[in-house]
Design a protein around this motif. Structure first.
Motif, PDB file in Angstrom:
ATOM      1  N   TYR A  47     -22.611   7.183 -14.705  1.00  0.00           N
ATOM      2  CA  TYR A  47     -23.342   8.320 -14.171  1.00  0.00           C
ATOM      3  C   TYR A  47     -23.776   7.974 -12.754  1.00  0.00           C
ATOM      4  N   VAL A  48     -23.538   8.890 -11.837  1.00  0.00           N
ATOM      5  CA  VAL A  48     -23.825   8.607 -10.439  1.00  0.00           C
ATOM      6  C   VAL A  48     -24.728   9.670  -9.826  1.00  0.00           C
ATOM      7  N   ALA A  49     -25.575   9.195  -8.926  1.00  0.00           N
ATOM      8  CA  ALA A  49     -26.360  10.090  -8.083  1.00  0.00           C
ATOM      9  C   ALA A  49     -25.631  10.145  -6.747  1.00  0.00           C
ATOM     10  N   ARG A  50     -25.439  11.352  -6.246  1.00  0.00           N
ATOM     11  CA  ARG A  50     -24.742  11.523  -4.971  1.00  0.00           C
ATOM     12  C   ARG A  50     -25.655  12.246  -3.987  1.00  0.00           C
ATOM     13  N   HIS A  51     -25.532  11.841  -2.745  1.00  0.00           N
ATOM     14  CA  HIS A  51     -26.267  12.486  -1.659  1.00  0.00           C
ATOM     15  C   HIS A  51     -25.304  12.638  -0.492  1.00  0.00           C
ATOM     16  N   ARG A  52     -25.037  13.876  -0.098  1.00  0.00           N
ATOM     17  CA  ARG A  52     -24.107  14.155   1.008  1.00  0.00           C
ATOM     18  C   ARG A  52     -22.774  13.444   0.806  1.00  0.00           C
ATOM     19  N   ASP A  53     -22.196  13.634  -0.372  1.00  0.00           N
ATOM     20  CA  ASP A  53     -20.883  13.080  -0.724  1.00  0.00           C
ATOM     21  C   ASP A  53     -20.832  11.562  -0.796  1.00  0.00           C
ATOM     22  N   LYS A  54     -21.977  10.921  -0.892  1.00  0.00           N
ATOM     23  CA  LYS A  54     -22.024   9.464  -1.000  1.00  0.00           C
ATOM     24  C   LYS A  54     -22.705   9.085  -2.319  1.00  0.00           C
ATOM     25  N   VAL A  55     -22.127   8.104  -3.037  1.00  0.00           N
ATOM     26  CA  VAL A  55     -22.746   7.592  -4.255  1.00  0.00           C
ATOM     27  C   VAL A  55     -23.938   6.735  -3.852  1.00  0.00           C
ATOM     28  N   VAL A  56     -25.138   7.126  -4.312  1.00  0.00           N
ATOM     29  CA  VAL A  56     -26.364   6.403  -3.941  1.00  0.00           C
ATOM     30  C   VAL A  56     -27.084   5.828  -5.153  1.00  0.00           C
ATOM     31  N   GLY A  57     -26.604   6.130  -6.348  1.00  0.00           N
ATOM     32  CA  GLY A  57     -27.210   5.583  -7.565  1.00  0.00           C
ATOM     33  C   GLY A  57     -26.184   5.525  -8.669  1.00  0.00           C
ATOM     34  N   LEU A  58     -26.382   4.583  -9.576  1.00  0.00           N
ATOM     35  CA  LEU A  58     -25.425   4.365 -10.665  1.00  0.00           C
ATOM     36  C   LEU A  58     -26.148   3.872 -11.907  1.00  0.00           C
ATOM     37  N   ARG A  59     -25.765   4.419 -13.052  1.00  0.00           N
ATOM     38  CA  ARG A  59     -26.158   3.860 -14.350  1.00  0.00           C
ATOM     39  C   ARG A  59     -24.892   3.779 -15.184  1.00  0.00           C
ATOM     40  N   GLY A  60     -24.586   2.602 -15.643  1.00  0.00           N
ATOM     41  CA  GLY A  60     -23.421   2.381 -16.484  1.00  0.00           C
ATOM     42  C   GLY A  60     -23.817   2.242 -17.938  1.00  0.00           C
ATOM     43  N   VAL A  61     -23.042   2.854 -18.810  1.00  0.00           N
ATOM     44  CA  VAL A  61     -23.215   2.756 -20.260  1.00  0.00           C
ATOM     45  C   VAL A  61     -21.834   2.439 -20.809  1.00  0.00           C
ATOM     46  N   TYR A  62     -21.732   1.422 -21.626  1.00  0.00           N
ATOM     47  CA  TYR A  62     -20.415   1.095 -22.162  1.00  0.00           C
ATOM     48  C   TYR A  62     -20.446   1.116 -23.681  1.00  0.00           C
ATOM     49  N   GLY A  63     -19.291   1.309 -24.268  1.00  0.00           N
ATOM     50  CA  GLY A  63     -19.189   1.369 -25.715  1.00  0.00           C
ATOM     51  C   GLY A  63     -19.293  -0.019 -26.333  1.00  0.00           C
ATOM     52  N   ALA A  64     -20.006  -0.109 -27.445  1.00  0.00           N
ATOM     53  CA  ALA A  64     -20.130  -1.359 -28.188  1.00  0.00           C
ATOM     54  C   ALA A  64     -20.089  -1.044 -29.676  1.00  0.00           C
ATOM     55  N   ARG A  65     -19.302  -1.791 -30.417  1.00  0.00           N
ATOM     56  CA  ARG A  65     -19.221  -1.586 -31.864  1.00  0.00           C
ATOM     57  C   ARG A  65     -20.171  -2.563 -32.542  1.00  0.00           C
ATOM     58  N   PRO A  70     -25.722  -3.416 -45.313  1.00  0.00           N
ATOM     59  CA  PRO A  70     -25.279  -4.483 -46.208  1.00  0.00           C
ATOM     60  C   PRO A  70     -23.774  -4.484 -46.456  1.00  0.00           C
ATOM     61  N   SER A  71     -23.131  -3.337 -46.307  1.00  0.00           N
ATOM     62  CA  SER A  71     -21.687  -3.278 -46.543  1.00  0.00           C
ATOM     63  C   SER A  71     -20.886  -3.690 -45.305  1.00  0.00           C
ATOM     64  N   GLY A  72     -21.576  -3.871 -44.191  1.00  0.00           N
ATOM     65  CA  GLY A  72     -20.885  -4.280 -42.972  1.00  0.00           C
ATOM     66  C   GLY A  72     -20.135  -3.167 -42.279  1.00  0.00           C
ATOM     67  N   GLU A  73     -20.486  -1.907 -42.574  1.00  0.00           N
ATOM     68  CA  GLU A  73     -19.824  -0.815 -41.882  1.00  0.00           C
ATOM     69  C   GLU A  73     -20.105  -0.911 -40.381  1.00  0.00           C
ATOM     70  N   THR A  74     -19.276  -0.268 -39.588  1.00  0.00           N
ATOM     71  CA  THR A  74     -19.451  -0.350 -38.147  1.00  0.00           C
ATOM     72  C   THR A  74     -19.784   1.009 -37.562  1.00  0.00           C
ATOM     73  N   ALA A  75     -20.436   0.941 -36.415  1.00  0.00           N
ATOM     74  CA  ALA A  75     -20.788   2.154 -35.675  1.00  0.00           C
ATOM     75  C   ALA A  75     -20.691   1.846 -34.187  1.00  0.00           C
ATOM     76  N   VAL A  76     -20.215   2.800 -33.428  1.00  0.00           N
ATOM     77  CA  VAL A  76     -20.214   2.663 -31.974  1.00  0.00           C
ATOM     78  C   VAL A  76     -21.546   3.189 -31.470  1.00  0.00           C
ATOM     79  N   ILE A  77     -22.284   2.304 -30.829  1.00  0.00           N
ATOM     80  CA  ILE A  77     -23.565   2.657 -30.229  1.00  0.00           C
ATOM     81  C   ILE A  77     -23.470   2.287 -28.750  1.00  0.00           C
ATOM     82  N   PRO A  78     -23.622   3.248 -27.859  1.00  0.00           N
ATOM     83  CA  PRO A  78     -23.522   2.946 -26.441  1.00  0.00           C
ATOM     84  C   PRO A  78     -24.606   1.966 -25.994  1.00  0.00           C
ATOM     85  N   PHE A  79     -24.264   1.185 -24.997  1.00  0.00           N
ATOM     86  CA  PHE A  79     -25.138   0.147 -24.472  1.00  0.00           C
ATOM     87  C   PHE A  79     -25.345   0.392 -22.986  1.00  0.00           C
ATOM     88  N   ALA A  80     -26.591   0.680 -22.605  1.00  0.00           N
ATOM     89  CA  ALA A  80     -26.912   0.919 -21.191  1.00  0.00           C
ATOM     90  C   ALA A  80     -27.056  -0.418 -20.481  1.00  0.00           C
TER      91      ALA A  80
END
Length: 174
Positions: A47-65, A70-80
């Motif tokens: 996610y980016v903040a832009r000002h006058r066509d320039k990227v001035v801020g960034l927050r990255g979130v990536y996928g993590a499983r 108790p059964s060891g099931e998995t879930a994708v929970i994003p990680f900021a």
């Protein structure tokens, strides 16, 4: 504030050098590995903040499983993770604006929560100001969409972090 588009990539890499260092080849490889080739999400969650066509801020979130329950099931929970604001645009509320956009987009994509386990003190303070909650002694944070039933996943994450017995139940946000 907008979601990632490939045409922002070079500007993002320039801004991210404030976080990752000045080696453009290393930063390019890191960006590609973490966001473009992430096996758990179909497109970069940047996610980016832009000002006058320039990227001035960034927050990255990536996928993590995560393995939960108790059964060891998995879930994708994003990680900021990566958060940076151009020095000329700091102290203007961009972090709050970016995070509101991030939360709305993640809910739209069907993610009931997002985790973060670290951050510089200023990032942690900003996180609390945008609604994150502390769930353990190492100051991991989670944000959840209002009304979601994410407590089972968060309880198991907390248990797996070996902090459930040290964090009073009254301190849990669910």
């Amino acid at each position: 504030i907008v979601s990632y588009r490939p045409e922002f990539r070079e500007q993002i890499l320039q801004l991210a050098a404030l976080l990752w260092g000045q080696d453009p080849d290393l930063n390019n490889a890191y960006f590609s590995w973490k966001y473009e080739c992430n096996p758990y999400v179909s497109e970069p969650l940047l996610y980016v903040a832009r000002h006058r066509d320039k990227v001035v801020g960034l927050r990255g979130v990536y996928g993590a499983r995560w393995r939960v329950g108790p059964s060891g099931e998995t879930a994708v929970i994003p990680f900021a993770d990566d958060l940076v604001i151009d020095p000329a645009h700091r102290n203007r509320g961009l972090v709050t604006q970016i995070m509101r956009f991030v939360f709305a987009d993640l809910v739209r994509r069907g993610y009931p929560c997002v985790l973060s386990f670290r951050g510089e003190p200023i990032t942690v303070l900003g996180s609390y100001a945008t609604g994150w909650k502390r769930i353990g002694e190492l100051a991991p944070l989670e944000w959840r969409a209002p009304g979601t039933a994410v407590f089972r996943v968060m309880r198991e994450v907390t248990r797996r972090l070996h902090v459930a017995d040290r964090v009073p139940a009254a301190a849990w946000p669910f």
